[in-house]
Design an enzyme around this catalytic site. Structure first.
Site, PDB file in Angstrom:
ATOM      1  N   ARG A  18       0.704  -1.319   0.030  1.00  0.00           N
ATOM      2  CA  ARG A  18       0.099  -0.005   0.018  1.00  0.00           C
ATOM      3  C   ARG A  18       0.816   1.199  -0.024  1.00  0.00           C
ATOM      4  NH1 ARG A  18      -3.273  -0.711   5.258  1.00  0.00           N
ATOM      5  NH2 ARG A  18      -1.174  -1.530   5.899  1.00  0.00           N
ATOM      6  N   LYS A  77       4.617   2.718   7.004  1.00  0.00           N
ATOM      7  CA  LYS A  77       4.856   1.842   8.061  1.00  0.00           C
ATOM      8  C   LYS A  77       6.330   2.167   8.637  1.00  0.00           C
ATOM      9  CE  LYS A  77       1.554  -0.714   8.632  1.00  0.00           C
ATOM     10  NZ  LYS A  77       1.372  -2.276   8.720  1.00  0.00           N
ATOM     11  N   HIS A  95       3.568   3.693  15.531  1.00  0.00           N
ATOM     12  CA  HIS A  95       3.467   2.781  16.658  1.00  0.00           C
ATOM     13  C   HIS A  95       4.159   3.010  17.617  1.00  0.00           C
ATOM     14  CE1 HIS A  95       0.683   0.866  13.922  1.00  0.00           C
ATOM     15  NE2 HIS A  95       1.484   0.701  12.700  1.00  0.00           N
ATOM     16  N   GLN A 100       4.911   0.702  22.314  1.00  0.00           N
ATOM     17  CA  GLN A 100       5.264  -0.308  21.458  1.00  0.00           C
ATOM     18  C   GLN A 100       6.711  -0.409  21.397  1.00  0.00           C
ATOM     19  OE1 GLN A 100       2.947   2.189  20.573  1.00  0.00           O
ATOM     20  NE2 GLN A 100       1.457   1.092  19.408  1.00  0.00           N
ATOM     21  N   PHE A 134      -7.999   2.984   7.456  1.00  0.00           N
ATOM     22  CA  PHE A 134      -8.052   1.813   6.516  1.00  0.00           C
ATOM     23  C   PHE A 134      -8.978   0.687   7.024  1.00  0.00           C
ATOM     24  CE2 PHE A 134      -3.500   2.996   5.605  1.00  0.00           C
ATOM     25  CZ  PHE A 134      -3.540   2.716   4.308  1.00  0.00           C
ATOM     26  N   SER A 270     -10.512  -6.904  14.924  1.00  0.00           N
ATOM     27  CA  SER A 270      -9.861  -5.938  15.925  1.00  0.00           C
ATOM     28  C   SER A 270      -8.476  -6.390  16.362  1.00  0.00           C
ATOM     29  CB  SER A 270     -11.127  -5.712  16.932  1.00  0.00           C
ATOM     30  OG  SER A 270     -12.151  -5.497  16.658  1.00  0.00           O
ATOM     31  N   ILE A 308      -5.122 -11.061  11.777  1.00  0.00           N
ATOM     32  CA  ILE A 308      -3.812 -10.522  11.277  1.00  0.00           C
ATOM     33  C   ILE A 308      -3.983  -9.016  11.333  1.00  0.00           C
ATOM     34  CG2 ILE A 308      -2.862 -10.073   8.887  1.00  0.00           C
ATOM     35  CD1 ILE A 308      -4.116 -12.929   7.873  1.00  0.00           C
ATOM     36  N   HIS A 310      -2.692  -6.617   9.601  1.00  0.00           N
ATOM     37  CA  HIS A 310      -2.671  -5.477   8.612  1.00  0.00           C
ATOM     38  C   HIS A 310      -3.289  -6.048   7.306  1.00  0.00           C
ATOM     39  CE1 HIS A 310       0.377  -8.572   8.433  1.00  0.00           C
ATOM     40  NE2 HIS A 310       1.044  -7.892   7.618  1.00  0.00           N
TER      41      HIS A 310
HETATM   42  N1  LIG Z   1      -6.788  -6.044  11.446  1.00  0.00           N
HETATM   43  C1  LIG Z   1      -6.546  -4.876  10.607  1.00  0.00           C
HETATM   44  O1  LIG Z   1      -5.717  -4.898  10.032  1.00  0.00           O
HETATM   45  C2  LIG Z   1      -7.049  -3.552  11.204  1.00  0.00           C
HETATM   46  C3  LIG Z   1      -7.124  -2.465  10.393  1.00  0.00           C
HETATM   47  C4  LIG Z   1      -7.938  -1.246  10.888  1.00  0.00           C
HETATM   48  C5  LIG Z   1      -8.572  -1.129  11.977  1.00  0.00           C
HETATM   49  N2  LIG Z   1      -8.379  -2.662  12.818  1.00  0.00           N
HETATM   50  C6  LIG Z   1      -9.062  -2.220  14.190  1.00  0.00           C
HETATM   51  O2  LIG Z   1     -10.452  -2.888  14.116  1.00  0.00           O
HETATM   52  C7  LIG Z   1     -11.275  -1.986  15.047  1.00  0.00           C
HETATM   53  C8  LIG Z   1     -12.251  -1.299  14.590  1.00  0.00           C
HETATM   54  O3  LIG Z   1     -11.936  -0.107  13.912  1.00  0.00           O
HETATM   55  P1  LIG Z   1     -12.961   0.612  13.007  1.00  0.00           P
HETATM   56  O4  LIG Z   1     -12.099   1.417  12.421  1.00  0.00           O
HETATM   57  O5  LIG Z   1     -13.980  -0.197  12.325  1.00  0.00           O
HETATM   58  O6  LIG Z   1     -13.845   1.354  14.507  1.00  0.00           O
HETATM   59  P2  LIG Z   1     -15.121   2.023  14.703  1.00  0.00           P
HETATM   60  O7  LIG Z   1     -14.962   3.050  15.620  1.00  0.00           O
HETATM   61  O8  LIG Z   1     -15.439   2.513  13.147  1.00  0.00           O
HETATM   62  O9  LIG Z   1     -16.213   1.087  14.911  1.00  0.00           O
HETATM   63  C9  LIG Z   1     -16.177   0.237  15.791  1.00  0.00           C
HETATM   64  C10 LIG Z   1     -17.540  -0.077  16.012  1.00  0.00           C
HETATM   65  O10 LIG Z   1     -17.719  -1.079  17.195  1.00  0.00           O
HETATM   66  C11 LIG Z   1     -18.659  -0.998  17.960  1.00  0.00           C
HETATM   67  N3  LIG Z   1     -18.517  -1.421  19.181  1.00  0.00           N
HETATM   68  C12 LIG Z   1     -17.872  -0.820  20.246  1.00  0.00           C
HETATM   69  N4  LIG Z   1     -17.974  -1.458  21.419  1.00  0.00           N
HETATM   70  C13 LIG Z   1     -18.571  -2.564  21.146  1.00  0.00           C
HETATM   71  C14 LIG Z   1     -19.512  -3.618  21.808  1.00  0.00           C
HETATM   72  N5  LIG Z   1     -19.315  -3.964  23.032  1.00  0.00           N
HETATM   73  N6  LIG Z   1     -20.597  -4.253  21.176  1.00  0.00           N
HETATM   74  C15 LIG Z   1     -20.672  -4.338  19.859  1.00  0.00           C
HETATM   75  N7  LIG Z   1     -19.980  -3.414  19.192  1.00  0.00           N
HETATM   76  C16 LIG Z   1     -19.459  -2.410  19.874  1.00  0.00           C
HETATM   77  C17 LIG Z   1     -19.049   0.443  17.767  1.00  0.00           C
HETATM   78  O11 LIG Z   1     -20.312   0.944  17.884  1.00  0.00           O
HETATM   79  C18 LIG Z   1     -18.663   0.810  16.286  1.00  0.00           C
HETATM   80  O12 LIG Z   1     -19.837   0.729  15.500  1.00  0.00           O
HETATM   81  C19 LIG Z   1     -10.108  -1.439  15.943  1.00  0.00           C
HETATM   82  O13 LIG Z   1      -9.532  -1.941  16.937  1.00  0.00           O
HETATM   83  C20 LIG Z   1      -8.912  -1.055  15.011  1.00  0.00           C
HETATM   84  O14 LIG Z   1      -7.780  -0.881  15.652  1.00  0.00           O
HETATM   85  C21 LIG Z   1      -7.645  -3.407  12.667  1.00  0.00           C
END
Ligand SMILES: NC(=O)c1ccc[n+]([C@@H]2O[C@H](COP(=O)([O-])OP(=O)(O)OC[C@H]3O[C@@H](n4cnc5c(N)ncnc54)[C@H](O)[C@@H]3O)[C@@H](O)[C@H]2O)c1
Length: 364
Positions: A18, A77, A95, A100, A134, A270, A308, A310
């Site tokens: 990316r 990154k 980070h 971290q 993202f 998450s 995963i 990323h």
């Molecule tokens: N794995 C990856 O590559 C990657 C990439 C980007 C983000 N993430 C992670 O994904 C997670 C979500 O990010 P996002 O941008 O979608 O966040 P966001 O704030 O847009 O959405 C989170 C959602 O979770 C809901 N929520 C919170 N607590 C809850 C609960 N107890 N029960 C039910 N729903 C609940 C909120 O109402 C909201 O709709 C974060 O932890 C972020 O760090 C992971």
């Protein structure tokens, strides 16, 4: 006033294709009077030539330390590991603010060189909402590979997924998912928790694009507090919640061992595995694109987990286009003080650096 000089550095992290600045957005910066230098980069999803055609100057990878001091270095990154003082302003995901690995050394390099860090994760508007993220593509890609894993599982594949590579575009990914589901001859029940958020919406869209209906849960559905026995009756759970405080777990290990469990794939978008607030305390390490699945339960009715951190890297075109477009409006304000996003990010950097300095000076 002279327009800023933005320098897009090459990325070195394995698998990272990316970019935070696409050729199309670079063209808009150039049109607005910015000087834009781009380091050649084999792994970036866009050809170097596309940046040249957009009016950018190309240079060799890793040359950014030689740029004049007022140049703004843009990346995605981590910086390549090194120890020289950092004199420039850097925009990237460092980070470093949640302590971290390597955070002290990194912030100390900035302090020593007089450089500044605008961490992409901390670019927020007045309502503290991220101005670029993202998340949508994390959910989309995560749900899609969860479906793929489930379909392969039905055919007895162990592990269900081998090494994954980036997909050309989302249509290719969904085609592969749909083909695999068709071959499996059956359709999964998919639950997305956090369905109203960025990544949750992406997850719902991916499943819908593959012709499935999704059970969408958000705050309302989990208000009663977990663990939720109903999760055992689903085939796939995609967790997309954003958690920043304690909450009862959605699942427990004991629950997963109950007879009659249908659930066989968990995708934890998450990825809060190392957080004490992790609502899925049923695993202890993340996975990666080389080995996407971790077997949580073996045997006739296995349970596999994908965690995963990323995921958007799997769809480098869509995620770069989307992210770069979100960021562009703010990059265009880099030279003036009208946009509080930059000053806010700088304040966070200064607070963290000051805290680190105070900490270092404390007597042992
Ligand atoms: N794995 C990856 O590559 C990657 C990439 C980007 C983000 N993430 C992670 O994904 C997670 C979500 O990010 P996002 O941008 O979608 O966040 P966001 O704030 O847009 O959405 C989170 C959602 O979770 C809901 N929520 C919170 N607590 C809850 C609960 N107890 N029960 C039910 N729903 C609940 C909120 O109402 C909201 O709709 C974060 O932890 C972020 O760090 C992971």
């Amino acid at each position: 006033m002279k327009s800023p000089h933005v320098w897009l550095r090459s990325e070195t992290k394995t698998f990272e294709r990316r970019t935070p600045l696409t050729p199309g957005c670079a063209r808009e910066l150039v049109a607005a009077g910015f000087e834009v230098t781009v380091e050649r980069c084999d792994q970036r999803i866009y050809d170097d030539d596309a940046y040249q055609r957009a009016g950018c100057r190309l240079t060799e990878p890793g040359r950014w330390p030689e740029a004049s001091k007022d140049t703004i270095i843009l990346g995605l990154k981590e910086l390549p590991e090194d120890s020289f003082p950092l004199v420039h302003a850097h925009i990237y995901f460092a980070h470093a603010y949640k302590e971290q690995e390597g955070w002290r050394e990194l912030l100390a390099r900035f302090t020593k060189g007089g450089g500044r860090l605008y961490d992409l994760e901390y670019l927020v508007d007045e309502d503290q909402r991220r101005i670029a993220a993202f998340g949508y593509w994390a959910g989309f890609a995560g749900a899609a590979i969860g479906l793929l894993a489930w379909a392969k599982q039905q055919g007895g594949a162990r592990p269900p997924l081998g090494k994954l590579s980036a997909f050309e575009n989302k249509n290719r990914l969904i085609e592969e998912v749909s083909d695999s589901l068709a071959k499996s001859g059956t359709r999964p029940r998919v639950l997305v928790i956090g369905a109203k958020g960025r990544s949750g919406r992406g997850a719902v869209d991916a499943a819908t694009a593959a012709g499935l209906e999704v059970v969408p849960w958000d705050l309302e559905e989990t208000r009663g507090g977990g663990p939720f026995a109903r999760i055992n009756a689903m085939d796939i759970l995609v967790n997309c919640v954003f958690v920043n405080g304690p909450l009862p777990p959605f699942l427990t290990e004991a629950q997963l061992r109950l007879p009659g469990r249908r659930l066989s794939v968990i995708v934890d978008v998450s990825c809060d595995v190392h957080s004490r607030f992790n609502p899925l305390p049923v695993y202890s390490r993340g996975t990666d694109f080389r080995e996407p699945c971790l077997e949580l339960i073996a045997g006739e009715h296995p349970l596999d987990l994908i965690a995963i951190d990323h995921l958007p890297t799997l769809l480098p075109v869509e995620s770069s286009e989307d992210y770069s477009r979100q960021l562009l409006g703010h990059l265009l304000t880099l030279g003036d003080r009208s946009n509080p996003v930059w000053d806010n990010a700088l304040r966070i950097f200064q607070q963290k650096s000051a805290a680190l300095a105070a900490n270092i000076k404390e007597p042992q």
